[in-house]
Structures are given as structure tokens and as C-alpha cells.
Design an enzyme around this catalytic site. Structure first.
Site, short mmCIF file in Angstrom:
data_model
loop_
_atom_site.label_atom_id
_atom_site.label_comp_id
_atom_site.label_asym_id
_atom_site.label_seq_id
_atom_site.Cartn_x
_atom_site.Cartn_y
_atom_site.Cartn_z
N CYS A 50 115.08 7.21 55.90
CA CYS A 50 115.77 7.06 54.61
C CYS A 50 115.10 6.01 53.72
O CYS A 50 114.89 4.88 54.15
CB CYS A 50 117.22 6.66 54.88
SG CYS A 50 118.11 6.13 53.42
N TYR A 181 115.16 13.32 43.85
CA TYR A 181 116.31 14.09 44.33
C TYR A 181 116.85 15.00 43.24
O TYR A 181 117.32 16.11 43.52
CB TYR A 181 117.40 13.15 44.83
CG TYR A 181 117.05 12.46 46.12
CD1 TYR A 181 117.26 13.08 47.34
CD2 TYR A 181 116.47 11.19 46.13
CE1 TYR A 181 116.92 12.46 48.54
CE2 TYR A 181 116.12 10.57 47.31
CZ TYR A 181 116.35 11.21 48.50
OH TYR A 181 116.00 10.59 49.68
#
Length: 339
Positions: A50, A181
Site C-alpha cells: 500500500c 486511482y
């Protein structure tokens, strides 16, 4: 769905809308607060896959907080419920004794309605999550935990530059960190193209900014550089193909590529980066984008260690401080995962 690393929610016209409502409690250097700074009291739970968690790993290491704040590492993949400790013996975090991070959230909030995200700070004695507010978390590592910084720790958030650091970091967040994203999880062509254009416009702006200065703000590494690095490190392995951010690879943007390699070769950056975990997470978990779950073999990542030439711009990476020592053996990323 419940991950930090980009599980989508959608807004009108197909845009990606990240839920930025985190647990806002802070661990502060105030002994009267509910959560005072105290060595050994808290455990930082991360996943190396992440980018948001990678920031916390880097800052903790640069500041030398390893002995004050222990770290639990989740595996790169997870289900809809939570990140899990599948890398540990018996699938349990060795300190918290739980199989999934969700348990710490539910211990404090039995009806917790939001995503179970990393990084998260967990109080060891109660097993309860304290905060998952990742932007504030690293700033507090710099400003609230100063009594436990290592000798020679850099000042990643110098008071005189905080306004500029915050301004640059905010632009990077919207257009780059979150921008990839917005491209990858866009639900319409128009939303994708808008995000794509904003992403590459900001990368061009960053290239111009960094062409004649080694770091983003001032002549030393700051919080702003940490925040940009973790997205750049994932650009060619994941975002270029998986998220359709394909105008250019990072390796085809000369200034940003040299800048990223400069940081990667700085202790605390590359040696906390796990490309195997990164690729496994994105390609195996995001089945709506990659339904086969096949993880691509490329790209060749050996060039991250090639000369970057950024020393010619001057600058002092650690300011008046020094590089951190090598990571603890238990926290070392296998060399074949990054070199």
C-alpha cells in the site's frame, strides 16, 4: 469493500471518490491526552503493497522510531473484510495476536462502518485501533515523537517550510497519489480522461519544478518527497498498465525518473519498497480490473539502481542529520523483491 489501497466508490458520471473520513484521534506529546506518546504502547500495522502505508514505513525508519513503535506487516492480498496477517506464523500478528486488522477496528468500534485501512496505529494493551488517519500520522511521527527520534534524524517537516510542504503535498495528493486511482477506477470514459489529463499535467509540473532542484521543498528531503515517492515507485509496475496511466512510463520521464531513483537509492526508501508485494496486491485483489488475477512478469526493475546524477544539483538529503542505519533483520525486504 474494505481496503485502503484503492477499493473504489463511485460518484456521479463515473468518477472515483475516495472515502477520506478516517479515525481522527491523534497520539500526541501531551501526557494528559487519551493517547499520549509512549514507547511500546502502540503498534503500527502496515502492508508493504500500500502506498499510504509505505509512507509511514519510510518516515518511521528515517526518524529511527523502530524501537518506540513496533510494526506489524500484513500480506499483500486480502478479502473483502480486511487486511490479514498471513505472513506471520499461524496467521496471527505476533504482538496483537489477531488474524486480521479488522479485529482491532471492531475491538474499539463494534459497528465500524468504513473500510479497514492501513496504515493503522493500534494500542497494544487494549488491542484497539487508535487512528488510521495516514496523512496526519506521518506528520505526528515528525512533530510529536521527537523525544524518541534517533540521533541524526532528519527534519522532514521543518516549521519554516510547512506551508509550502502542505501546499505541494495537497496538489500531489489530488492529481497524482489519488489521481492514479481516479484513472484506474473511473466508471466512464469522460471521468477517466479528465483524471488522466490532470495526472500528467501535474507530473509535467513536477518535472519542471524538479529540473533544477533536487527535492520538492528546500534542499533536503521532506514529507512532500515521501508522499510523491510511493506513487512513483508503483508507476511502471502497476499504474501505467493496470490503471491505464499510459501516456508515459516513469522511466520515459527523465527528470522524475532520475528523482525517483535518487530517493530509491537513499536509505529508508528503496529498502522499504517491496515490488513483489506491490504487484501481487494490485493485480490479484483488483479483480474488477484484472479478472484473471494474472500478475505480469515485467517490467525489469533492475534499473532502479542505475546512476541518477542528481547529486549535481546539490542539496543535502538529510540536512544536518545522517542516513538511518540498515533496517532490523526482521523488517528487511528481501533483496530480490526490490533490487
Amino acid at each position: 469493500m474494505s481496503t485502503d489501497s484503492g477499493t473504489p466508490s463511485y460518484v456521479e458520471k463515473g468518477g472515483f471518490d475516495r472515502d477520506t473520513n478516517y479515525i481522527e484521534d491523534r497520539i500526541t506529546d501531551d501526557p494528559s491526552s487519551r493517547y499520549p506518546v509512549e514507547p511500546g504502547r502502540y503498534r503500527l500495522v502496515v502492508a508493504r503493497a500500500c502506498p499510504w502505508a509505505n509512507r509511514a514505513i519510510i518516515v518511521r525508519r528515517l526518524l529511527g522510531l523502530e524501537d518506540a513503535i513496533s510494526m506489524g506487516v500484513c500480506g499483500p492480498t486480502h478479502d473483502k473484510r480486511s487486511w490479514t496477517f498471513d505472513l506471520d506464523p499461524d496467521g496471527l500478528d505476533p504482538v496483537l495476536k489477531i488474524p486480521r486488522l479488522q479485529d482491532a477496528f471492531l475491538a474499539r468500534f463494534p459497528d465500524y462502518p468504513r473500510g479497514i485501512t492501513v496504515p493503522a496505529m493500534v494500542e497494544v494493551s487494549t488491542g484497539e485501533v487508535v487512528t488510521n488517519d495516514y496523512p496526519q500520522m506521518t506528520l505526528d511521527f515528525s512533530t510529536e515523537w521527537t523525544r524518541y527520534h534517533r540521533e541524526g534524524a532528519p527534519d522532514l517537516y521543518p516549521e519554516a517550510l510547512r506551508g509550502e510542504i502542505d501546499e505541494v503535498a495537497e496538489l500531489i495528493f489530488h492529481d497524482v497519489n489519488n489521481g492514479v486511482y481516479k484513472c484506474g477506477f473511473a466508471g466512464s470514459q469522460s471521468a477517466y480522461e479528465k483524471a488522466y489529463d490532470a495526472l500528467f499535467a501535474r507530473l509535467d509540473w513536477l518535472s519542471d519544478r524538479l529540473e533544477n532542484q533536487r527535492f520538492l521543498v528546500g534542499d533536503t528531503i521532506t514529507e512532500a518527497d515521501v508522499r510523491l515517492f510511493t506513487t512513483l515507485a508503483r508507476f511502471d509496475p502497476v499504474y501505467h498498465g493496470h490503471f491505464k496511466c499510459n501516456r508515459s512510463k516513469l522511466s520515459e520521464m527523465p527528470v522524475l525518473w532520475a528523482y525517483a531513483r535518487d530517493l530509491f537509492q537513499t536509505p529508508g526508501f528503496g529498502d522499504t519498497t517491496d515490488f513483489v508485494h506491490i504487484k501481487s496486491h494490485y493485480y490479484e485483489v483488483h479483480t474488477d480490473i484484472n479478472p484473471t488475477g494474472i500478475v505480469p512478469k515485467g517490467p525489469d526493475l533492475s534499473s532502479w539502481l542505475s546512476p541518477h546524477g542528481r547529486e549535481a544539483l546539490g542539496g543535502r538529503p538529510f540536512g544536518d542529520g545522517t542516513p538511518p542505519p540498515p533496517p532490523k533483520e526482521s523488517e528487511t525486504v528481501p533483496a530480490e523483491h526490490w533490487a
